[in-house]
Design a protein around this motif. Sequence first.
Motif, PDB file in Angstrom:
ATOM      1  N   LEU A 212     -52.481 -15.409  65.418  1.00 11.39           N
ATOM      2  CA  LEU A 212     -51.167 -15.665  64.761  1.00 11.39           C
ATOM      3  C   LEU A 212     -51.429 -15.977  62.895  1.00 11.39           C
ATOM      4  O   LEU A 212     -51.723 -14.898  62.129  1.00 11.39           O
ATOM      5  CB  LEU A 212     -50.526 -16.452  64.602  1.00 11.39           C
ATOM      6  N   LEU A 213     -52.891 -17.195  63.183  1.00 11.55           N
ATOM      7  CA  LEU A 213     -52.912 -17.514  61.853  1.00 11.55           C
ATOM      8  C   LEU A 213     -54.141 -16.035  61.164  1.00 11.55           C
ATOM      9  O   LEU A 213     -53.639 -16.185  59.828  1.00 11.55           O
ATOM     10  CB  LEU A 213     -53.966 -18.562  62.171  1.00 11.55           C
TER      11      LEU A 213
ATOM     12  N   LEU B  39     -54.852 -11.361  51.932  1.00 14.41           N
ATOM     13  CA  LEU B  39     -56.202 -12.454  51.460  1.00 14.41           C
ATOM     14  C   LEU B  39     -55.991 -10.311  51.244  1.00 14.41           C
ATOM     15  O   LEU B  39     -57.794  -9.797  50.588  1.00 14.41           O
ATOM     16  CB  LEU B  39     -56.912 -12.478  52.309  1.00 14.41           C
ATOM     17  N   GLN B  40     -55.495  -9.141  52.084  1.00 17.90           N
ATOM     18  CA  GLN B  40     -56.334  -7.750  52.147  1.00 17.90           C
ATOM     19  C   GLN B  40     -56.550  -7.127  50.785  1.00 17.90           C
ATOM     20  O   GLN B  40     -55.157  -7.688  50.741  1.00 17.90           O
ATOM     21  CB  GLN B  40     -56.137  -7.362  52.807  1.00 17.90           C
ATOM     22  N   ASP B  41     -57.196  -6.075  50.941  1.00 17.02           N
ATOM     23  CA  ASP B  41     -56.649  -5.358  49.271  1.00 17.02           C
ATOM     24  C   ASP B  41     -55.083  -5.101  49.233  1.00 17.02           C
ATOM     25  O   ASP B  41     -55.069  -4.726  49.847  1.00 17.02           O
ATOM     26  CB  ASP B  41     -57.874  -4.272  48.753  1.00 17.02           C
ATOM     27  N   ASP B  42     -55.866  -4.540  48.059  1.00 18.90           N
ATOM     28  CA  ASP B  42     -54.065  -3.611  47.589  1.00 18.90           C
ATOM     29  C   ASP B  42     -54.124  -2.316  48.153  1.00 18.90           C
ATOM     30  O   ASP B  42     -55.475  -2.033  48.227  1.00 18.90           O
ATOM     31  CB  ASP B  42     -53.762  -3.788  45.942  1.00 18.90           C
TER      32      ASP B  42
ATOM     33  N   GLU C  50     -64.198  -4.367  53.788  1.00 19.39           N
ATOM     34  CA  GLU C  50     -62.883  -5.968  53.407  1.00 19.39           C
ATOM     35  C   GLU C  50     -63.257  -6.369  53.365  1.00 19.39           C
ATOM     36  O   GLU C  50     -63.204  -7.079  54.418  1.00 19.39           O
ATOM     37  CB  GLU C  50     -61.706  -4.923  53.924  1.00 19.39           C
ATOM     38  N   LEU C  51     -64.032  -7.437  52.474  1.00 19.69           N
ATOM     39  CA  LEU C  51     -64.870  -8.613  52.692  1.00 19.69           C
ATOM     40  C   LEU C  51     -64.382 -10.017  52.776  1.00 19.69           C
ATOM     41  O   LEU C  51     -64.186 -10.287  53.809  1.00 19.69           O
ATOM     42  CB  LEU C  51     -65.453  -9.257  51.224  1.00 19.69           C
ATOM     43  N   LYS C  52     -62.746 -10.431  52.013  1.00 19.99           N
ATOM     44  CA  LYS C  52     -61.781 -11.079  53.068  1.00 19.99           C
ATOM     45  C   LYS C  52     -61.451 -11.041  54.995  1.00 19.99           C
ATOM     46  O   LYS C  52     -61.086 -12.175  54.947  1.00 19.99           O
ATOM     47  CB  LYS C  52     -60.728 -11.167  52.023  1.00 19.99           C
ATOM     48  N   VAL C  53     -61.211  -9.446  54.644  1.00 19.73           N
ATOM     49  CA  VAL C  53     -60.769  -9.973  55.886  1.00 19.73           C
ATOM     50  C   VAL C  53     -62.321 -10.149  56.525  1.00 19.73           C
ATOM     51  O   VAL C  53     -61.784 -10.369  58.147  1.00 19.73           O
ATOM     52  CB  VAL C  53     -60.621  -8.102  56.190  1.00 19.73           C
ATOM     53  N   LEU C  54     -62.814  -9.072  56.582  1.00 21.16           N
ATOM     54  CA  LEU C  54     -64.671  -9.797  57.956  1.00 21.16           C
ATOM     55  C   LEU C  54     -64.602 -11.086  57.632  1.00 21.16           C
ATOM     56  O   LEU C  54     -65.049 -11.352  58.817  1.00 21.16           O
ATOM     57  CB  LEU C  54     -65.858  -9.307  56.486  1.00 21.16           C
TER      58      LEU C  54
END
Length: 152
Positions: A34-35, A43-46, A55-59
């Motif tokens: 869930l978190l 955090l993912q891009d637009d 997708e660095l933040k997703v990674l």
Amino acid sequence: MDRIWIFYAVLLAASAFALWRGGAPERLVGLALLLAAVSTQVLQDDMPIRFAGVELKVLLVDVALLGVMLAITLNADRFWPAWATALHILGIGAHLARAISPDVIRLTYAVLAAAWSYPIIVLLVIGTIRHASRIRSKGWDLDWSRQDPTVR
């Protein structure tokens, strides 16, 4: 966009079930999933540039989730977390494939990164059902492999 809300509904139901009927490993994985899902959404891009590159933040969210899942896998007195962790590693592999070969099609990258989430949810539900079944049949079930079986 509907498929995303369906995924969130299924994840929420599975996590609620794990919190209600699961042992510590099921509850922890349910909360971690869930978190991670909420973090990924935030955090993912637009949309116009989503999956155009890695997708660095997703990674980073996926790597953090991997750390939690590895810790649970190594300590839980269950086998299903190993399968869930292996499936999650396949999802992380999509990020690596995109980093190695930028020619990977955006849709392929998106599907490969997310597709493993569904079987992980199924494993969480199966693990929760099996835990509840062991509780019903034996009256107890160890959560952690290093747990003293005489302490319940």
